[in-house]
Design a protein around this motif. Structure first.
Motif, PDB file in Angstrom:
ATOM      1  N   PHE A  18       0.812  -1.213   0.000  1.00 26.84           N
ATOM      2  CA  PHE A  18       0.000   0.000   0.000  1.00 26.84           C
ATOM      3  C   PHE A  18       0.850   1.269   0.000  1.00 26.84           C
ATOM      4  O   PHE A  18       0.312   2.364   0.122  1.00 26.84           O
ATOM      5  N   GLY A  19       2.167   1.106  -0.094  1.00 29.92           N
ATOM      6  CA  GLY A  19       3.026   2.276  -0.226  1.00 29.92           C
ATOM      7  C   GLY A  19       3.668   2.767   1.045  1.00 29.92           C
ATOM      8  O   GLY A  19       4.298   3.828   1.050  1.00 29.92           O
ATOM      9  N   ILE A  20       3.522   2.030   2.154  1.00 34.69           N
ATOM     10  CA  ILE A  20       4.151   2.442   3.405  1.00 34.69           C
ATOM     11  C   ILE A  20       5.570   1.892   3.424  1.00 34.69           C
ATOM     12  O   ILE A  20       5.800   0.711   3.698  1.00 34.69           O
ATOM     13  N   GLN A  21       6.529   2.738   3.108  1.00 29.12           N
ATOM     14  CA  GLN A  21       7.926   2.331   3.087  1.00 29.12           C
ATOM     15  C   GLN A  21       8.812   3.563   3.208  1.00 29.12           C
ATOM     16  O   GLN A  21       8.353   4.690   3.043  1.00 29.12           O
ATOM     17  N   TRP A  22      10.061   3.323   3.530  1.00 23.12           N
ATOM     18  CA  TRP A  22      11.025   4.411   3.673  1.00 23.12           C
ATOM     19  C   TRP A  22      11.493   4.844   2.289  1.00 23.12           C
ATOM     20  O   TRP A  22      11.899   4.022   1.476  1.00 23.12           O
ATOM     21  N   MET A  23      11.442   6.147   2.048  1.00 22.65           N
ATOM     22  CA  MET A  23      11.914   6.702   0.780  1.00 22.65           C
ATOM     23  C   MET A  23      13.260   7.392   0.934  1.00 22.65           C
ATOM     24  O   MET A  23      14.074   7.380   0.013  1.00 22.65           O
ATOM     25  N   VAL A  24      13.473   8.027   2.093  1.00 21.00           N
ATOM     26  CA  VAL A  24      14.741   8.696   2.366  1.00 21.00           C
ATOM     27  C   VAL A  24      15.223   8.279   3.746  1.00 21.00           C
ATOM     28  O   VAL A  24      14.434   7.963   4.632  1.00 21.00           O
ATOM     29  N   LEU A  25      16.518   8.238   3.904  1.00 23.74           N
ATOM     30  CA  LEU A  25      17.129   7.902   5.187  1.00 23.74           C
ATOM     31  C   LEU A  25      18.324   8.807   5.392  1.00 23.74           C
ATOM     32  O   LEU A  25      19.244   8.837   4.567  1.00 23.74           O
ATOM     33  N   TRP A  26      18.299   9.573   6.485  1.00 22.47           N
ATOM     34  CA  TRP A  26      19.398  10.492   6.764  1.00 22.47           C
ATOM     35  C   TRP A  26      20.418   9.821   7.677  1.00 22.47           C
ATOM     36  O   TRP A  26      20.054   9.186   8.677  1.00 22.47           O
ATOM     37  N   VAL A  27      21.691   9.924   7.328  1.00 24.86           N
ATOM     38  CA  VAL A  27      22.775   9.390   8.144  1.00 24.86           C
ATOM     39  C   VAL A  27      23.720  10.529   8.496  1.00 24.86           C
ATOM     40  O   VAL A  27      23.997  11.393   7.665  1.00 24.86           O
ATOM     41  N   PRO A  28      24.233  10.575   9.732  1.00 24.04           N
ATOM     42  CA  PRO A  28      25.022  11.731  10.199  1.00 24.04           C
ATOM     43  C   PRO A  28      26.488  11.671   9.807  1.00 24.04           C
ATOM     44  O   PRO A  28      27.371  11.905  10.629  1.00 24.04           O
ATOM     45  N   TRP A  29      26.785  11.367   8.563  1.00 21.70           N
ATOM     46  CA  TRP A  29      28.164  11.448   8.110  1.00 21.70           C
ATOM     47  C   TRP A  29      28.172  11.846   6.623  1.00 21.70           C
ATOM     48  O   TRP A  29      27.173  11.728   5.932  1.00 21.70           O
ATOM     49  N   GLY A  30      29.339  12.307   6.184  1.00 22.05           N
ATOM     50  CA  GLY A  30      29.446  12.803   4.812  1.00 22.05           C
ATOM     51  C   GLY A  30      28.716  14.125   4.677  1.00 22.05           C
ATOM     52  O   GLY A  30      28.578  14.900   5.613  1.00 22.05           O
ATOM     53  N   GLY A  31      28.228  14.401   3.503  1.00 16.94           N
ATOM     54  CA  GLY A  31      27.442  15.602   3.275  1.00 16.94           C
ATOM     55  C   GLY A  31      28.200  16.644   2.485  1.00 16.94           C
ATOM     56  O   GLY A  31      29.412  16.796   2.599  1.00 16.94           O
ATOM     57  N   ASP A  32      27.482  17.370   1.653  1.00 19.30           N
ATOM     58  CA  ASP A  32      28.055  18.479   0.910  1.00 19.30           C
ATOM     59  C   ASP A  32      26.913  19.417   0.512  1.00 19.30           C
ATOM     60  O   ASP A  32      25.753  19.144   0.771  1.00 19.30           O
ATOM     61  N   GLY A  33      27.241  20.531  -0.093  1.00 18.53           N
ATOM     62  CA  GLY A  33      26.229  21.460  -0.560  1.00 18.53           C
ATOM     63  C   GLY A  33      25.402  22.073   0.547  1.00 18.53           C
ATOM     64  O   GLY A  33      24.237  22.373   0.367  1.00 18.53           O
ATOM     65  N   GLY A  34      26.010  22.251   1.741  1.00 12.22           N
ATOM     66  CA  GLY A  34      25.276  22.887   2.829  1.00 12.22           C
ATOM     67  C   GLY A  34      24.612  21.923   3.783  1.00 12.22           C
ATOM     68  O   GLY A  34      24.033  22.327   4.779  1.00 12.22           O
ATOM     69  N   TYR A  35      24.662  20.616   3.490  1.00  9.31           N
ATOM     70  CA  TYR A  35      24.059  19.640   4.379  1.00  9.31           C
ATOM     71  C   TYR A  35      25.083  19.118   5.382  1.00  9.31           C
ATOM     72  O   TYR A  35      26.260  18.977   5.073  1.00  9.31           O
ATOM     73  N   PHE A  36      24.602  18.828   6.584  1.00  8.71           N
ATOM     74  CA  PHE A  36      25.401  18.066   7.537  1.00  8.71           C
ATOM     75  C   PHE A  36      24.871  16.642   7.513  1.00  8.71           C
ATOM     76  O   PHE A  36      23.720  16.400   7.843  1.00  8.71           O
ATOM     77  N   GLY A  37      25.691  15.698   7.101  1.00  9.38           N
ATOM     78  CA  GLY A  37      25.222  14.339   6.935  1.00  9.38           C
ATOM     79  C   GLY A  37      24.805  14.095   5.496  1.00  9.38           C
ATOM     80  O   GLY A  37      24.928  14.957   4.629  1.00  9.38           O
ATOM     81  N   THR A  38      24.306  12.891   5.256  1.00  4.64           N
ATOM     82  CA  THR A  38      23.950  12.482   3.909  1.00  4.64           C
ATOM     83  C   THR A  38      22.516  11.976   3.885  1.00  4.64           C
ATOM     84  O   THR A  38      22.105  11.226   4.777  1.00  4.64           O
ATOM     85  N   VAL A  39      21.777  12.376   2.892  1.00  5.95           N
ATOM     86  CA  VAL A  39      20.417  11.885   2.680  1.00  5.95           C
ATOM     87  C   VAL A  39      20.472  10.765   1.658  1.00  5.95           C
ATOM     88  O   VAL A  39      20.849  10.978   0.502  1.00  5.95           O
ATOM     89  N   LEU A  40      20.135   9.559   2.078  1.00  8.56           N
ATOM     90  CA  LEU A  40      20.136   8.406   1.193  1.00  8.56           C
ATOM     91  C   LEU A  40      18.758   8.260   0.552  1.00  8.56           C
ATOM     92  O   LEU A  40      17.744   8.203   1.260  1.00  8.56           O
ATOM     93  N   ILE A  41      18.699   8.225  -0.753  1.00 11.14           N
ATOM     94  CA  ILE A  41      17.451   7.992  -1.473  1.00 11.14           C
ATOM     95  C   ILE A  41      17.323   6.492  -1.717  1.00 11.14           C
ATOM     96  O   ILE A  41      18.164   5.882  -2.371  1.00 11.14           O
ATOM     97  N   LEU A  42      16.283   5.890  -1.165  1.00 13.15           N
ATOM     98  CA  LEU A  42      16.101   4.441  -1.243  1.00 13.15           C
ATOM     99  C   LEU A  42      15.167   4.093  -2.392  1.00 13.15           C
ATOM    100  O   LEU A  42      14.181   4.797  -2.648  1.00 13.15           O
ATOM    101  N   ASP A  43      15.478   2.993  -3.088  1.00 14.36           N
ATOM    102  CA  ASP A  43      14.549   2.520  -4.104  1.00 14.36           C
ATOM    103  C   ASP A  43      13.435   1.717  -3.434  1.00 14.36           C
ATOM    104  O   ASP A  43      13.424   1.539  -2.210  1.00 14.36           O
ATOM    105  N   GLN A  44      12.493   1.215  -4.218  1.00 17.36           N
ATOM    106  CA  GLN A  44      11.330   0.534  -3.645  1.00 17.36           C
ATOM    107  C   GLN A  44      11.720  -0.726  -2.892  1.00 17.36           C
ATOM    108  O   GLN A  44      11.148  -1.034  -1.840  1.00 17.36           O
ATOM    109  N   ASN A  45      12.691  -1.480  -3.423  1.00 16.96           N
ATOM    110  CA  ASN A  45      13.110  -2.704  -2.744  1.00 16.96           C
ATOM    111  C   ASN A  45      13.776  -2.397  -1.406  1.00 16.96           C
ATOM    112  O   ASN A  45      13.463  -3.027  -0.382  1.00 16.96           O
ATOM    113  N   GLN A  46      14.692  -1.432  -1.391  1.00 22.04           N
ATOM    114  CA  GLN A  46      15.371  -1.076  -0.146  1.00 22.04           C
ATOM    115  C   GLN A  46      14.397  -0.499   0.874  1.00 22.04           C
ATOM    116  O   GLN A  46      14.404  -0.882   2.049  1.00 22.04           O
ATOM    117  N   GLY A  47      13.541   0.438   0.413  1.00 23.55           N
ATOM    118  CA  GLY A  47      12.578   1.046   1.326  1.00 23.55           C
ATOM    119  C   GLY A  47      11.583   0.047   1.863  1.00 23.55           C
ATOM    120  O   GLY A  47      11.207   0.094   3.042  1.00 23.55           O
TER     121      GLY A  47
END
Length: 383
Positions: free
Chosen positions: A134-163
């Motif tokens: 029904f579409g209840i899944q994780w789409m983004v996951l933030w982790v507190p390491w890496g990062g660029d472009g003004g972000y602290f940390g990294t935003v991971l974009i998950l595909d449907q299988n991972q989410g």
């Protein structure tokens, strides 16, 4: 159905959500007495075992009354013009009713016939899979390491299988965690109420920050109905209990908490250009805090049992509540202490996103200190 970009509702419908929670609580309270008679009639009764705390046979199936109350609350929400948008633009509430109905049915069978752990695990995974469909899944996951472009940390974009796999893992883990923690009168229902209220409060904050976007309605509705169900069941379940929620109730609480957490944080993207790590991490911080007590008990149980060469699903008397009883606390005091720990952690995490982090840290420190002192009083007296 996805709402148009920028679609929002003026104001926060707090009164409507509160009404839904109160209706759910009233229905659950009234239905629990009927379910208790039904449980006795069909023989869904928990007889005392060596690892149990109760000493007299106790009817189960309380989760059935909670689920029926949640269904009633969802129906009321669907009839309210403002909250109907939660159904128009998302399938999350319907998914919870279908997945929750399946897991309650499995719990009812277990409360009556004592299913084996593998059968229950298969049912839990199937229920979680329904939510993902029904579409209840994780789409983004933030982790507190890496990062660029003004972000602290990294935003991971998950595909449907991972989410989807992450959502299933969270649901199954939380379902079993709430099942493990359900060992004293009123414990699981109280922790479920605290966690649901904290999730609802943070979801309302996200709704306010988004300008009233209906995308944030589902987690509020799910957590509000869960809070109402736990509140309505608690008078029947608090020590001395007249009915247990059984696996039908504890698994339902775990599933709904995991679903609300996923719909709340799994689709939240940090504000572009944000540099405050606390603000960026707050959605996942709230999820971790809300689920902390049951997950800690589950993790300790798995480590303890595997070190002894036993199955992680084997039973023992070494849970957190058992340890508090061993120290010298009464059943009521042990339950209230775990309530205190859960409230300090959950509402402290929510407060971080609402108030100054330094002040919240001091408040949480004082709360933790009080909880530690009260927890240790029987041992200090014995010395």
């Amino acid at each position: 159905m996805i709402p148009p970009e920028g679609y929002a509702v003026a104001g926060l419908p707090v009164r409507e959500f509160a009404l839904v929670a109160l209706v759910t609580a009233a229905l659950t309270f009234l239905l629990t007495g009927l379910v208790r008679l039904f449980a006795i009639r069909i023989g869904a009764v928990a007889y005392p075992r060596t690892r149990d705390v109760h000493v007299v046979p106790m009817p189960r199936l309380g989760g059935l009354a909670m689920y029926l109350g949640i269904c009633g609350g969802m129906m009321v929400a669907h009839q309210l013009p403002v909250l109907r948008r939660a159904f128009d633009f998302a399938l999350d509430p319907i998914a919870v009713l279908i997945g929750g109905g399946l897991i309650v049915a499995i719990g009812v069978l277990d409360d009556r016939f004592e299913l084996d752990s593998l059968t229950k695990l298969a049912g839990q995974t199937t229920s979680a899979g329904i939510l993902v469909l029904f579409g209840i899944q994780w789409m983004v996951l933030w982790v507190p390491w890496g990062g660029d472009g003004g972000y602290f940390g990294t935003v991971l974009i998950l595909d449907q299988n991972q989410g989807g796999l992450l959502a299933i893992l969270l649901v199954v883990t939380m379902v079993n965690a709430m099942n493990f923690v359900d060992g004293l009168d009123g414990l699981a229902s109280g922790i479920g109420f605290i966690a649901a209220v904290a999730t609802c409060a943070f979801s309302l904050h996200l709704l306010d920050q988004s300008g009233g976007s209906v995308n944030n309605y589902p987690p509020i509705l799910i957590s509000a109905t869960l809070a109402g169900a736990c509140l309505g069941f608690l008078p029947h379940n608090f020590q001395p209990a007249r009915i247990f929620m059984g696996d039908s109730g504890s698994m339902l609480i775990g599933l709904m908490l995991a679903t609300a957490s996923t719909t709340m944080s799994g689709k939240t993207t940090p504000t572009e250009g944000a540099t405050n790590s606390i603000a960026l991490f707050s959605p996942l911080l709230v999820v971790a805090a809300v689920l902390f007590i049951p997950l800690l008990d589950l993790l300790m149980a798995v480590i303890r049992r595997t070190r002894r060469g036993e199955s992680p699903f084997s039973a023992d008397k070494m849970h957190l509540h058992h340890r508090l009883l061993e120290i010298g606390h009464s059943q009521r005091r042990a339950v209230l202490l775990i309530y205190l720990w859960a409230a300090v952690i959950a509402f402290g995490a929510v407060s971080v996103s609402l108030f100054d982090a330094f002040i919240v840290a001091w408040g949480m420190g004082i709360g933790v200190l009080v909880a530690v002192i009260v927890s240790a009083i029987p041992r200090l007296r014995s010395r």
